[in-house]
Design a protein around this motif. Sequence first.
Motif, short mmCIF file in Angstrom:
data_model
loop_
_atom_site.label_atom_id
_atom_site.label_comp_id
_atom_site.label_asym_id
_atom_site.label_seq_id
_atom_site.Cartn_x
_atom_site.Cartn_y
_atom_site.Cartn_z
N THR A 2 47.32 97.64 23.72
CA THR A 2 48.50 96.84 23.90
C THR A 2 49.46 97.56 24.80
N SER A 5 54.58 94.53 25.87
CA SER A 5 54.74 93.24 25.70
C SER A 5 55.89 93.29 25.91
N GLU A 200 46.38 89.56 25.74
CA GLU A 200 47.78 89.25 25.99
C GLU A 200 48.00 87.74 26.09
N TYR A 256 49.65 88.43 32.13
CA TYR A 256 50.08 87.69 30.95
C TYR A 256 49.96 86.18 31.20
#
Length: 298
Positions: A2, A5, A200, A256
């Motif tokens: 990850t 974000s 994502e 994304y």
Amino acid sequence: MTWYSFGLLVVLLTGACTNKEESKVNGIEFKANDSEFEILETNDLFINYLEQVDTTEDAKELYDKEIIQPIYDSCFKDGENIHMVEDFLTHPPDDLMLLKSNVDAYDSTRMFKNIKQSLTKSSEYLQGDKKTTVCILPTINKEDPDGFNVGSGKNLIYTHLFDSDQGIQTIIAHEYHHSVWTEKFSSSFSGTVLDNLVFEGKATLFEEIVMGTVSVDWSYNKALWGTIEGDLFKKDLDRTLDILNGNDEIPYRYGYSEGYKIVKSYLEEYPDTSIEEWTKLDAMTIFEKGKYVEKFYQ
């Protein structure tokens, strides 16, 4: 895995307030939709750090003592993605003015309210088995992300001077999806660029479900796609980050948007798929059965 974000009132409805005196960390614990949650704030820790940092010769030792150790077990320990936050864990802030600005602007009531509201709503759609912890951190460096999933049940949100209520809730929904996916379905992850785009994309779609809106680029640029298509099945962290976040040749957060559209394309083919079902599906299945390239790039 990850990179970025991303309850209704602080304690009044479903939560009970706790003050973790043993670690000097303030927080609340609450239950919603048969799920357990914990929200921890670190602002007081950073206030103590700022008061002492100019008078100590070893900022790293002070940072570890005052910031990292009190929150390590709750926010980082055993996190599947802990390697991605090594810099935060080992390097003291280098921009103390930025840190002080965010510490001074911190609004505890507002942050707790928005995080609790988003967690409560997110858990209406998808549940994990573990307690979910959200740790609130002030922005330390200009390149800090908005949020980060350290692993199953462990999420970070970074406060910024420009945060909006909707922005806070959106970040929490995004990272919550990462957290549940990591807990329940991460065995299907092989680490390719495509895996990360879909990873994502799923979390971005979940934002839309929870918040009712999402910010993505809906254009289908065949030339731009052609620059990344050959990299989809590579395990290349640097290239993955460039595609996700953008660089001189790739638009900001391109990966994304593209990942979101890949997942949406699958759901157009299989509209009855539940949230848990498409969350579980591996990236290749979503990509191929959604006919993404066939629809938009041939």
